[in-house]
Write a protein that holds these residues in place. Structure first.
Motif, PDB file in Angstrom:
ATOM      1  N   ALA A  22       0.974  -1.339   0.015  1.00  0.00           N
ATOM      2  CA  ALA A  22      -0.006   0.084  -0.003  1.00  0.00           C
ATOM      3  C   ALA A  22       0.803   1.279  -0.062  1.00  0.00           C
ATOM      4  CB  ALA A  22      -0.990  -0.224   1.389  1.00  0.00           C
ATOM      5  N   GLY A  23       2.133   1.022   0.602  1.00  0.00           N
ATOM      6  CA  GLY A  23       2.890   2.124   0.613  1.00  0.00           C
ATOM      7  C   GLY A  23       2.756   3.281   1.791  1.00  0.00           C
ATOM      8  N   VAL A  24       3.769   3.909   2.147  1.00  0.00           N
ATOM      9  CA  VAL A  24       3.745   4.943   3.191  1.00  0.00           C
ATOM     10  C   VAL A  24       4.196   6.201   2.695  1.00  0.00           C
ATOM     11  CG1 VAL A  24       4.847   5.549   5.307  1.00  0.00           C
ATOM     12  CG2 VAL A  24       4.002   3.153   5.175  1.00  0.00           C
ATOM     13  N   LEU A  25       3.695   7.266   2.773  1.00  0.00           N
ATOM     14  CA  LEU A  25       3.909   8.577   2.226  1.00  0.00           C
ATOM     15  C   LEU A  25       4.284   9.667   3.371  1.00  0.00           C
ATOM     16  CD1 LEU A  25       3.802  10.815   0.059  1.00  0.00           C
ATOM     17  CD2 LEU A  25       1.487  10.904   0.405  1.00  0.00           C
ATOM     18  N   ILE A  26       5.624  10.371   3.318  1.00  0.00           N
ATOM     19  CA  ILE A  26       5.635  11.666   4.237  1.00  0.00           C
ATOM     20  C   ILE A  26       5.551  12.798   3.353  1.00  0.00           C
ATOM     21  CG2 ILE A  26       7.384  12.724   5.473  1.00  0.00           C
ATOM     22  CD1 ILE A  26       6.882   9.939   6.588  1.00  0.00           C
ATOM     23  N   VAL A  27       4.510  13.655   3.864  1.00  0.00           N
ATOM     24  CA  VAL A  27       4.258  14.827   3.329  1.00  0.00           C
ATOM     25  C   VAL A  27       4.863  16.211   4.061  1.00  0.00           C
ATOM     26  CG1 VAL A  27       2.561  16.352   2.490  1.00  0.00           C
ATOM     27  CG2 VAL A  27       2.423  14.002   2.260  1.00  0.00           C
TER      28      VAL A  27
ATOM     29  N   VAL B 262      10.042   4.512   1.680  1.00  0.00           N
ATOM     30  CA  VAL B 262       9.021   5.331   2.117  1.00  0.00           C
ATOM     31  C   VAL B 262       9.042   6.559   1.184  1.00  0.00           C
ATOM     32  CG1 VAL B 262       8.139   6.840   3.758  1.00  0.00           C
ATOM     33  CG2 VAL B 262       9.102   4.521   4.347  1.00  0.00           C
ATOM     34  N   ALA B 263       8.072   6.802   0.529  1.00  0.00           N
ATOM     35  CA  ALA B 263       7.863   8.177  -0.408  1.00  0.00           C
ATOM     36  C   ALA B 263       7.779   9.370   0.315  1.00  0.00           C
ATOM     37  CB  ALA B 263       6.587   7.992  -1.304  1.00  0.00           C
ATOM     38  N   GLN B 264       8.409  10.468  -0.235  1.00  0.00           N
ATOM     39  CA  GLN B 264       8.480  11.752   0.328  1.00  0.00           C
ATOM     40  C   GLN B 264       8.109  12.752  -0.603  1.00  0.00           C
ATOM     41  OE1 GLN B 264      12.227  12.645   2.453  1.00  0.00           O
ATOM     42  NE2 GLN B 264      11.783  10.914   3.996  1.00  0.00           N
ATOM     43  N   ALA B 265       7.171  13.745  -0.251  1.00  0.00           N
ATOM     44  CA  ALA B 265       6.811  14.531  -0.940  1.00  0.00           C
ATOM     45  C   ALA B 265       6.404  15.825  -0.685  1.00  0.00           C
ATOM     46  CB  ALA B 265       5.526  13.927  -2.000  1.00  0.00           C
TER      47      ALA B 265
END
Length: 707
Positions: free
Chosen positions: A232-237, A259-262
């Motif tokens: 499902a993924g983990v996102l850091i905003v 971990v995706a960062q945006a």
């Protein structure tokens, strides 16, 4: 592992712990060598190309996760269980950043996220949780230098009096943010280990570790739900690229490399930004009512059919009358599907009606090729284009902003006539949100609408509208968990953009209402949580800080009454550090001198000034032979960073020089909030230099240099 012999001297125990550290590092090296060997030969054992690719990705990730940094402690503590614990009696375990095993699979280091490691953070003299001794280790550049013990079974507990704990919290830093696994406090640990299903909001005063809590919660959830969250993924905003660069090293240091960062701007970047809105226009585009306007505009494109469909099929002709076509449109409308999904559902239902006629006439079911051909038949396409026309996100926003009739129909009862004129570029902003006239579409400012969406010069606020339109038209991919930092500056429409990406997952919302600097900054977390689709999330305050010295916190807290937010004042347990507030005659010369003095101490130095003063200060420091870095250059070797006040949020430095607070306040409508941010970036020493009088909330005739 077993305990060290109790009769050992302190020197012998220290030597034994160092030997354990060396053994653990060797074991981690073997684990990585094993993973690298498997990665090198994985394609030879995979049965096919797809399996080889998947195996290669898994092994490459595993190699990255097992990377060791010799300058960072592999373990930072140890738990020795007493004789009464039913599962671990007489055993001792080192607690560290990742799990390390020997050749037989026996643990040498327990991951800080493992269930048994919880006691390292939660056990106390009042509730030992089976722990006889909790040991903390002191390190210098990865070398084990000392240890201290708390005999919890005897009622001994150091708490914040721990010399090693205090030294780790206060350790000077240069470069990116570090993990805090060695210093997590019980109230932080409770948030870190919250269930995946729970969405939480942390109202964190400066220095309370809210960012670290969010990052460590992401690492903990990945440990506990690894396969689920990898899918499902983990996102850091984060609020900006400088902030994301600053925190980028934390999760990899804990072995989490996927971990995706945006920024929010990254999430909604469907079109290039080539124009700038007047602040009042931007604020209106960020208003949640715009979501209703766009939804109506999309709904109003769907119309009742006015003619039956006649489709030729060889020697046959199939006809669908108006009544069944009306039913198809209305039934699909009621299902509330994304616009594109609804259009395809209408196509499928029309083809289904044609299929029934063909089956009744031919006594056999047509094949897939026939179904595809009917779906592309000209009469079917013409019906779709008239009743449920094809739509793009850019096209919908272009129509709303560029066609007064479309805007009027969609905004009726939602936006006033003046607000509609403002969106069309035909009005001058009025009231406290306006900062000057809005130019028309032919002017240099604001959205410049071309004849087509591709020819349009979009603004940053337009990208949020386009993302909202995309959410109406298509179903965006979501994440299993989203961490949002500095969330107080999210507009309602930006919250909705994040909500679309966490609809079926949970969120960790981090922020401080006192640090809200955007025109639409939140004043109540409940409103933000509602826009994020998580109204049930619990709001937890963190007000006790360990990073910012008490003198600095007390000075910054003078601003709170003027910020019009209901938050508990920050309280610091740090009694060290220094505060120096001085009136000077030459700001530039005083800043250079202050930076030179700061370089006589350990750690990083941040110079914070109004944006238009930054280049001049950097040039003056360069002329004085002081190398400097920019806020987003975390890999730079320079100890001094000159940061615009608008980019300093979320960052921290051992020593901070704030230059001319009055200029920071005057630069924007929420300048006092921006100054509060700037004043709370120091973790050791804060110097405030000014020629103009200090802003009224800070002014105090009794002020003087304080240490």
């Amino acid at each position: 592992m077993t305990l060290h012999a109790p009769e050992q001297s302190l020197d012998d125990e220290l030597a034994a712990e160092r030997a354990d550290l060396a053994t653990s590092r060797q074991a981690l090296r073997r684990m990585r060598d094993r993973a690298e060997s498997l990665f090198a030969t994985g394609d030879k054992v995979a049965g096919d190309a797809y399996t080889a690719e998947q195996l290669g990705r898994h092994l490459a990730r595993r190699v990255a996760e097992l990377a060791d940094d010799p300058t960072t402690a592999l373990f930072f503590g140890r738990l020795d269980f007493g004789p009464t614990d039913p599962e671990h009696a007489g055993r001792g375990y080192h607690v560290g950043r990742r799990h390390v095993t020997d050749d037989r699979g026996e643990p040498l280091v327990l991951d800080w996220r493992a269930p048994v490691s919880r006691s390292f953070y939660r056990a106390s003299a009042r509730d030992p949780q089976g722990i006889a001794v909790r040991r903390r280790f002191g390190f210098n550049a990865g070398a084990l230098t000392s240890f201290e013990d708390e005999h919890l079974d005897r009622g001994e507990e150091l708490g914040t009096a721990s010399r090693i704990l205090t030294a780790e919290i206060e350790r000077p830093r240069v470069g990116p943010m570090r993990d805090i696994v060695a210093t997590i406090q019980p109230e932080q640990d409770e948030l870190v280990r919250a269930d995946l299903a729970d969405s939480i909001c942390v109202q964190g005063a400066p220095g309370t570790g809210k960012t670290a809590v969010g990052l460590h919660r992401a690492a903990y959830l990945l440990y506990l739900h690894r396969e689920r969250l990898r899918r499902a993924g983990v996102l850091i905003v984060g609020p900006n690229r400088a902030f994301l660069s600053y925190i980028a090293a934390v999760l990899p240091a804990l072995g989490e490399v996927e971990v995706a960062q945006a920024t929010v701007e990254d999430l909604v970047a469907r079109v290039p930004v080539r124009a700038v809105d007047d602040p009042a226009v931007a604020a209106l585009k960020h208003d949640p009512r715009m979501a209703g306007v766009l939804r109506r505009a999309a709904d109003q494109l769907i119309t009742a059919p006015t003619e039956p469909i006649m489709v030729s099929d060889g020697s046959f002709r199939w006809r669908i009358g108006l009544d069944p076509l009306h039913r198809v449109i209305e039934e699909t409308r009621r299902e509330g599907l994304p616009y594109d999904t609804g259009r395809e559902r209408v196509r499928a239902r029309v083809v289904g009606l044609l299929q029934r006629q063909a089956e009744a006439r031919r006594a056999e079911s047509p094949g897939d090729a026939w179904l595809r051909r009917m779906g592309r038949a000209r009469p079917v396409i013409a019906f779709l284009d008239a009743a449920w026309p094809a739509l793009t996100p850019e096209g919908l926003v272009h129509a709303v902003l560029g066609d007064p009739a479309v805007l009027a129909a969609a905004a009726d009862g939602l936006l006033t006539a003046d607000e509609q004129a403002l969106l069309r570029g035909e009005a001058t902003p009025a009231g406290p949100t306006g900062t000057g006239p809005v130019r028309s579409r032919s002017g240099a400012a604001g959205t410049k609408l071309g004849r087509t969406p591709k020819a349009t010069r979009w603004t940053a606020a337009d990208t949020v509208l386009i993302d909202e339109a995309a959410g109406l038209i298509e179903r965006p991919a979501g994440f299993g968990h989203v961490v949002v930092d500095e969330a107080q500056d999210l507009s309602p429409m930006q919250c909705r953009a994040i909500a679309r990406r966490s609809e079926h997952g949970s969120i960790t919302l981090l922020g401080d209402l006192a640090q809200g600097t955007a025109p639409w900054a939140a004043s109540d977390w409940r409103e933000s949580l509602a826009h994020l689709g998580k109204p049930e999330a619990v709001v937890v305050p963190l007000s006790v800080g360990f990073r910012v010295p008490a003198a600095v916190v007390a000075f910054a807290n003078r601003l709170l009454p003027a910020l019009a937010v209901d938050v508990p004042p920050a309280v610091s347990l740090r009694r060290d550090g220094a505060l120096d507030v001085r009136t000077v005659t030459d700001l530039t010369a005083a800043t250079v001198a202050e930076v030179r003095a700061a370089l006589g101490h350990d750690g990083s130095v941040g110079v914070i000034a109004a944006d238009d003063a930054v280049e001049g200060l950097r040039a003056a420091l360069a002329d004085a032979g002081v190398p400097t870095a920019t806020a987003d250059d975390v890999a730079a070797s320079a100890r001094v960073t000159v940061v615009p006040a608008t980019l300093v949020k979320g960052l921290e430095y051992d020593q901070v020089v704030v230059v001319e607070p009055a200029a920071i306040v005057a630069a924007e409508p929420r300048g006092l909030h921006r100054l509060y941010v700037a004043l709370t970036r120091a973790v050791s020493r804060l110097s405030v230099l000014h020629t103009a009088p200090l802003p009224a909330p800070l002014a105090d005739p009794a002020d003087g240099p304080t240490a």
